[in-house]
Design a protein around this motif. Structure first.
Motif, PDB file in Angstrom:
ATOM      1  N   GLU A 214     -63.982  39.005  37.628  1.00 56.02           N
ATOM      2  CA  GLU A 214     -65.117  38.798  36.616  1.00 56.02           C
ATOM      3  C   GLU A 214     -65.040  37.235  36.383  1.00 56.02           C
ATOM      4  OE1 GLU A 214     -65.285  41.430  32.847  1.00 56.02           O
ATOM      5  OE2 GLU A 214     -63.201  41.896  33.730  1.00 56.02           O
ATOM      6  N   PRO A 215     -66.310  36.690  36.343  1.00 58.29           N
ATOM      7  CA  PRO A 215     -66.210  35.093  36.249  1.00 58.29           C
ATOM      8  C   PRO A 215     -65.613  34.648  34.921  1.00 58.29           C
ATOM      9  CG  PRO A 215     -68.370  35.993  36.952  1.00 58.29           C
ATOM     10  CD  PRO A 215     -67.503  37.117  36.532  1.00 58.29           C
ATOM     11  N   CYS A 216     -64.809  33.759  35.016  1.00 58.90           N
ATOM     12  CA  CYS A 216     -63.988  33.523  33.697  1.00 58.90           C
ATOM     13  C   CYS A 216     -63.407  31.965  34.098  1.00 58.90           C
ATOM     14  CB  CYS A 216     -63.047  34.280  33.467  1.00 58.90           C
ATOM     15  SG  CYS A 216     -61.943  33.951  32.003  1.00 58.90           S
ATOM     16  N   ASN A 217     -63.052  31.164  33.137  1.00 60.41           N
ATOM     17  CA  ASN A 217     -62.305  30.014  33.326  1.00 60.41           C
ATOM     18  C   ASN A 217     -60.723  30.330  33.285  1.00 60.41           C
ATOM     19  OD1 ASN A 217     -60.665  27.559  31.739  1.00 60.41           O
ATOM     20  ND2 ASN A 217     -62.623  26.625  33.059  1.00 60.41           N
ATOM     21  N   ARG A 218     -60.175  30.099  34.479  1.00 60.79           N
ATOM     22  CA  ARG A 218     -58.872  30.620  34.306  1.00 60.79           C
ATOM     23  C   ARG A 218     -58.004  30.036  33.080  1.00 60.79           C
ATOM     24  NH1 ARG A 218     -54.515  28.078  35.999  1.00 60.79           N
ATOM     25  NH2 ARG A 218     -55.806  26.687  37.333  1.00 60.79           N
ATOM     26  N   ALA A 219     -58.204  28.731  33.061  1.00 58.14           N
ATOM     27  CA  ALA A 219     -57.387  27.899  31.825  1.00 58.14           C
ATOM     28  C   ALA A 219     -57.649  28.586  30.586  1.00 58.14           C
ATOM     29  CB  ALA A 219     -57.576  26.395  31.908  1.00 58.14           C
ATOM     30  N   ALA A 220     -59.049  28.749  30.250  1.00 58.76           N
ATOM     31  CA  ALA A 220     -59.348  29.388  28.870  1.00 58.76           C
ATOM     32  C   ALA A 220     -58.726  30.696  28.708  1.00 58.76           C
ATOM     33  CB  ALA A 220     -60.860  29.306  28.967  1.00 58.76           C
ATOM     34  N   LEU A 221     -58.686  31.677  29.829  1.00 62.51           N
ATOM     35  CA  LEU A 221     -58.269  32.998  29.884  1.00 62.51           C
ATOM     36  C   LEU A 221     -56.509  32.947  29.542  1.00 62.51           C
ATOM     37  CD1 LEU A 221     -58.420  36.105  30.299  1.00 62.51           C
ATOM     38  CD2 LEU A 221     -57.702  35.499  32.695  1.00 62.51           C
ATOM     39  N   GLU A 222     -55.904  31.914  30.125  1.00 60.99           N
ATOM     40  CA  GLU A 222     -54.418  31.853  29.866  1.00 60.99           C
ATOM     41  C   GLU A 222     -54.151  31.459  28.417  1.00 60.99           C
ATOM     42  OE1 GLU A 222     -52.106  30.646  33.634  1.00 60.99           O
ATOM     43  OE2 GLU A 222     -53.911  29.042  33.519  1.00 60.99           O
ATOM     44  N   GLN A 223     -55.162  30.438  27.783  1.00 58.37           N
ATOM     45  CA  GLN A 223     -55.034  30.087  26.602  1.00 58.37           C
ATOM     46  C   GLN A 223     -55.264  31.294  25.652  1.00 58.37           C
ATOM     47  OE1 GLN A 223     -57.640  26.853  26.238  1.00 58.37           O
ATOM     48  NE2 GLN A 223     -56.425  25.432  27.727  1.00 58.37           N
ATOM     49  N   VAL A 224     -56.185  31.990  25.845  1.00 61.36           N
ATOM     50  CA  VAL A 224     -56.437  33.066  25.026  1.00 61.36           C
ATOM     51  C   VAL A 224     -55.505  34.098  24.840  1.00 61.36           C
ATOM     52  CG1 VAL A 224     -58.033  34.935  24.445  1.00 61.36           C
ATOM     53  CG2 VAL A 224     -59.114  32.829  25.114  1.00 61.36           C
ATOM     54  N   ALA A 225     -55.004  34.399  26.175  1.00 65.24           N
ATOM     55  CA  ALA A 225     -53.793  35.576  26.277  1.00 65.24           C
ATOM     56  C   ALA A 225     -52.564  34.851  25.584  1.00 65.24           C
ATOM     57  CB  ALA A 225     -53.635  35.649  27.947  1.00 65.24           C
ATOM     58  N   ALA A 226     -52.185  33.564  25.764  1.00 63.46           N
ATOM     59  CA  ALA A 226     -50.968  32.908  25.234  1.00 63.46           C
ATOM     60  C   ALA A 226     -51.209  33.195  23.776  1.00 63.46           C
ATOM     61  CB  ALA A 226     -50.911  31.545  25.755  1.00 63.46           C
ATOM     62  N   ALA A 227     -52.324  32.708  23.151  1.00 67.57           N
ATOM     63  CA  ALA A 227     -52.430  32.633  21.586  1.00 67.57           C
ATOM     64  C   ALA A 227     -52.419  34.372  21.170  1.00 67.57           C
ATOM     65  CB  ALA A 227     -53.961  32.180  21.078  1.00 67.57           C
ATOM     66  N   ALA A 228     -53.008  35.019  21.794  1.00 73.84           N
ATOM     67  CA  ALA A 228     -52.894  36.509  21.289  1.00 73.84           C
ATOM     68  C   ALA A 228     -51.683  37.243  21.504  1.00 73.84           C
ATOM     69  CB  ALA A 228     -53.907  37.450  21.944  1.00 73.84           C
ATOM     70  N   PHE A 229     -50.826  36.926  22.357  1.00 80.06           N
ATOM     71  CA  PHE A 229     -49.636  37.552  22.707  1.00 80.06           C
ATOM     72  C   PHE A 229     -48.173  36.543  22.106  1.00 80.06           C
ATOM     73  CE2 PHE A 229     -51.918  39.796  25.966  1.00 80.06           C
ATOM     74  CZ  PHE A 229     -51.845  40.998  25.740  1.00 80.06           C
ATOM     75  N   GLY A 230     -48.845  35.482  21.789  1.00 78.22           N
ATOM     76  CA  GLY A 230     -47.671  34.767  21.073  1.00 78.22           C
ATOM     77  C   GLY A 230     -47.322  35.150  19.751  1.00 78.22           C
ATOM     78  N   GLN A 231     -48.428  36.064  19.317  1.00 78.17           N
ATOM     79  CA  GLN A 231     -48.279  36.758  17.955  1.00 78.17           C
ATOM     80  C   GLN A 231     -48.610  38.051  18.040  1.00 78.17           C
ATOM     81  OE1 GLN A 231     -48.985  34.027  14.188  1.00 78.17           O
ATOM     82  NE2 GLN A 231     -50.142  32.976  15.741  1.00 78.17           N
ATOM     83  N   ARG A 232     -47.955  38.764  19.011  1.00 75.37           N
ATOM     84  CA  ARG A 232     -48.316  39.968  19.382  1.00 75.37           C
ATOM     85  C   ARG A 232     -48.419  41.177  18.275  1.00 75.37           C
ATOM     86  NH1 ARG A 232     -46.436  41.522  24.694  1.00 75.37           N
ATOM     87  NH2 ARG A 232     -47.090  43.575  24.207  1.00 75.37           N
ATOM     88  N   ARG A 233     -47.875  40.932  17.314  1.00 79.20           N
ATOM     89  CA  ARG A 233     -47.669  42.001  16.124  1.00 79.20           C
ATOM     90  C   ARG A 233     -48.812  41.799  15.133  1.00 79.20           C
ATOM     91  NH1 ARG A 233     -46.128  45.641  19.296  1.00 79.20           N
ATOM     92  NH2 ARG A 233     -44.209  45.383  20.007  1.00 79.20           N
ATOM     93  N   LYS A 234     -49.435  40.575  15.280  1.00 77.01           N
ATOM     94  CA  LYS A 234     -50.270  40.141  14.330  1.00 77.01           C
ATOM     95  C   LYS A 234     -51.828  40.754  15.051  1.00 77.01           C
ATOM     96  CE  LYS A 234     -48.133  36.340  12.065  1.00 77.01           C
ATOM     97  NZ  LYS A 234     -48.188  35.128  11.446  1.00 77.01           N
ATOM     98  N   MET A 235     -52.743  40.845  13.853  1.00 80.45           N
ATOM     99  CA  MET A 235     -54.158  41.146  14.430  1.00 80.45           C
ATOM    100  C   MET A 235     -54.897  39.591  15.056  1.00 80.45           C
ATOM    101  SD  MET A 235     -55.533  42.991  10.775  1.00 80.45           S
ATOM    102  CE  MET A 235     -54.618  44.139  10.301  1.00 80.45           C
ATOM    103  N   LEU A 236     -55.887  40.056  15.930  1.00 80.29           N
ATOM    104  CA  LEU A 236     -56.487  39.175  16.627  1.00 80.29           C
ATOM    105  C   LEU A 236     -57.040  37.988  15.612  1.00 80.29           C
ATOM    106  CD1 LEU A 236     -58.183  41.001  19.356  1.00 80.29           C
ATOM    107  CD2 LEU A 236     -56.230  39.673  19.578  1.00 80.29           C
ATOM    108  N   ARG A 237     -57.541  38.399  14.612  1.00 85.40           N
ATOM    109  CA  ARG A 237     -58.119  37.322  13.431  1.00 85.40           C
ATOM    110  C   ARG A 237     -57.050  36.291  12.961  1.00 85.40           C
ATOM    111  NH1 ARG A 237     -59.229  41.783   8.471  1.00 85.40           N
ATOM    112  NH2 ARG A 237     -57.010  41.890   7.737  1.00 85.40           N
ATOM    113  N   GLN A 238     -55.953  36.668  13.116  1.00 82.44           N
ATOM    114  CA  GLN A 238     -54.752  35.885  12.763  1.00 82.44           C
ATOM    115  C   GLN A 238     -54.355  35.052  14.140  1.00 82.44           C
ATOM    116  OE1 GLN A 238     -53.560  34.682   9.853  1.00 82.44           O
ATOM    117  NE2 GLN A 238     -52.546  33.488  10.722  1.00 82.44           N
ATOM    118  N   SER A 239     -53.828  35.822  15.138  1.00 74.80           N
ATOM    119  CA  SER A 239     -53.158  35.192  16.237  1.00 74.80           C
ATOM    120  C   SER A 239     -54.235  34.209  16.772  1.00 74.80           C
ATOM    121  CB  SER A 239     -52.623  36.144  17.257  1.00 74.80           C
ATOM    122  OG  SER A 239     -53.907  36.897  17.671  1.00 74.80           O
ATOM    123  N   LEU A 240     -55.587  34.371  16.897  1.00 75.55           N
ATOM    124  CA  LEU A 240     -56.598  33.770  17.812  1.00 75.55           C
ATOM    125  C   LEU A 240     -56.734  32.306  17.021  1.00 75.55           C
ATOM    126  CD1 LEU A 240     -58.887  36.103  19.079  1.00 75.55           C
ATOM    127  CD2 LEU A 240     -56.854  35.126  20.440  1.00 75.55           C
TER     128      LEU A 240
END
Length: 287
Positions: A214-240
């Motif tokens: 799927e077309p995507c900027n790899r660096a942006a994908l890594e950043q979103v995943a890092a933010a989301a899973f960096g606080q994986r027990r929190k909701m996305l509205r908080q972790s992102l």
């Protein structure tokens, strides 16, 4: 394997070349030649293929790859003690084994490949296995220089590679791996098959690059995943919030409720959020 290729048993090779495994190099030698042959077969037909192997050590998997018919094996080995054993294999298979004494974390095999089709097949040293994989997954341009990877990891790492959403092992590594590749767990290998015996079970994983992720900027994908899973027990509205943009906007672009947690979001959802992040940043930078 010794009955097939006429080379000495691996235990004799290790003893003769004084190849006691070094923990500092993440070495655990796989001595069961039935298992090395099984790994080689998992890479599919090899007759017209160049195989890149990382950390061959005494050469058990190297021998299996060559005996299975690999046209050429490029073996990248950092430990100079293993070179003598590998040279013996090279002499047994003239012009088919190329030995490179180098650190796999720093060595780029692409100049050695020419236009050859390549596969990566390896019992990876535990201490560099994940960084190596991430480097291969981040290859540019894409599709990459290899058309398959058959790799051995600690089972815990293997589970993190192949995991899907809602799995306990699902995280940043699974998002990157499954965005760019089709992944699958092949089989486990017990500690008793290795010298020295590790404390964990190992697993063999196959990754096949997607021709058109799927077309995507790899660096942006890594950043979103890092933010989301960096606080994986929190909701996305908080972790992102760590991304410095409105989390609700990212979630809305992906059709995801911002009260969800990272482990429930499929790879496609992360791709959609990464694309929205890229658009937001591009808009901000537009005069």
């Amino acid at each position: 394997m010794s009955a097939i290729d006429g080379l000495p048993p691996l235990r004799d090779v290790i003893k003769r070349h004084d190849l006691a495994a070094k923990k500092s190099l993440g070495q655990n030698f796989l001595l069961d030649l039935n298992l090395t042959a099984r790994i080689a077969r998992a890479a599919g037909p090899l007759e017209e293929v160049t195989v890149v192997e990382i950390g061959p050590g005494p050469g058990g998997l190297t021998r299996a790859l060559l005996a299975t018919g690999a046209r050429r094996v490029i073996a990248i080995e950092r430990d100079e003690r293993a070179l003598g054993a590998l040279e013996e294999i090279a002499a047994h298979y003239p012009d088919r084994l190329e030995i490179v004494c180098a650190d796999a974390m720093e060595f780029d095999p692409r100049p050695l490949l020419g236009n050859a089709r390549a596969k990566i097949v390896a019992n990876l040293p535990y201490n560099i296995a994940t960084p190596l994989l991430i480097g291969w997954l981040c290859a540019e341009p894409w599709p990459p220089w290899y058309d398959m990877m058959v790799l051995m990891f600690q089972r815990e790492v293997a589970q993190r590679i192949v995991a899907c959403e809602d799995d306990d092992a699902y995280g940043r590594l699974a998002v990157l791996s499954n965005w760019r590749c089709e992944t699958g767990m092949l089989f486990d290998i017990a500690p008793s098959a290795f010298v020295p015996q590790p404390k964990v079970t190992s697993s063999v994983v196959r990754l096949v690059p997607r021709s058109a992720p799927e077309p995507c900027n790899r660096a942006a994908l890594e950043q979103v995943a890092a933010a989301a899973f960096g606080q994986r027990r929190k909701m996305l509205r908080q972790s992102l919030k760590a991304l410095g943009v409105d989390p609700a906007r990212l979630a809305e672009a992906a059709g995801i409720d911002p009260t969800r947690r990272a482990e429930t979001v499929p790879v496609s959802g992360f791709v959609a959020m990464a694309n929205e992040l890229t658009d937001i940043r591009a808009t901000k930078n537009t005069p």
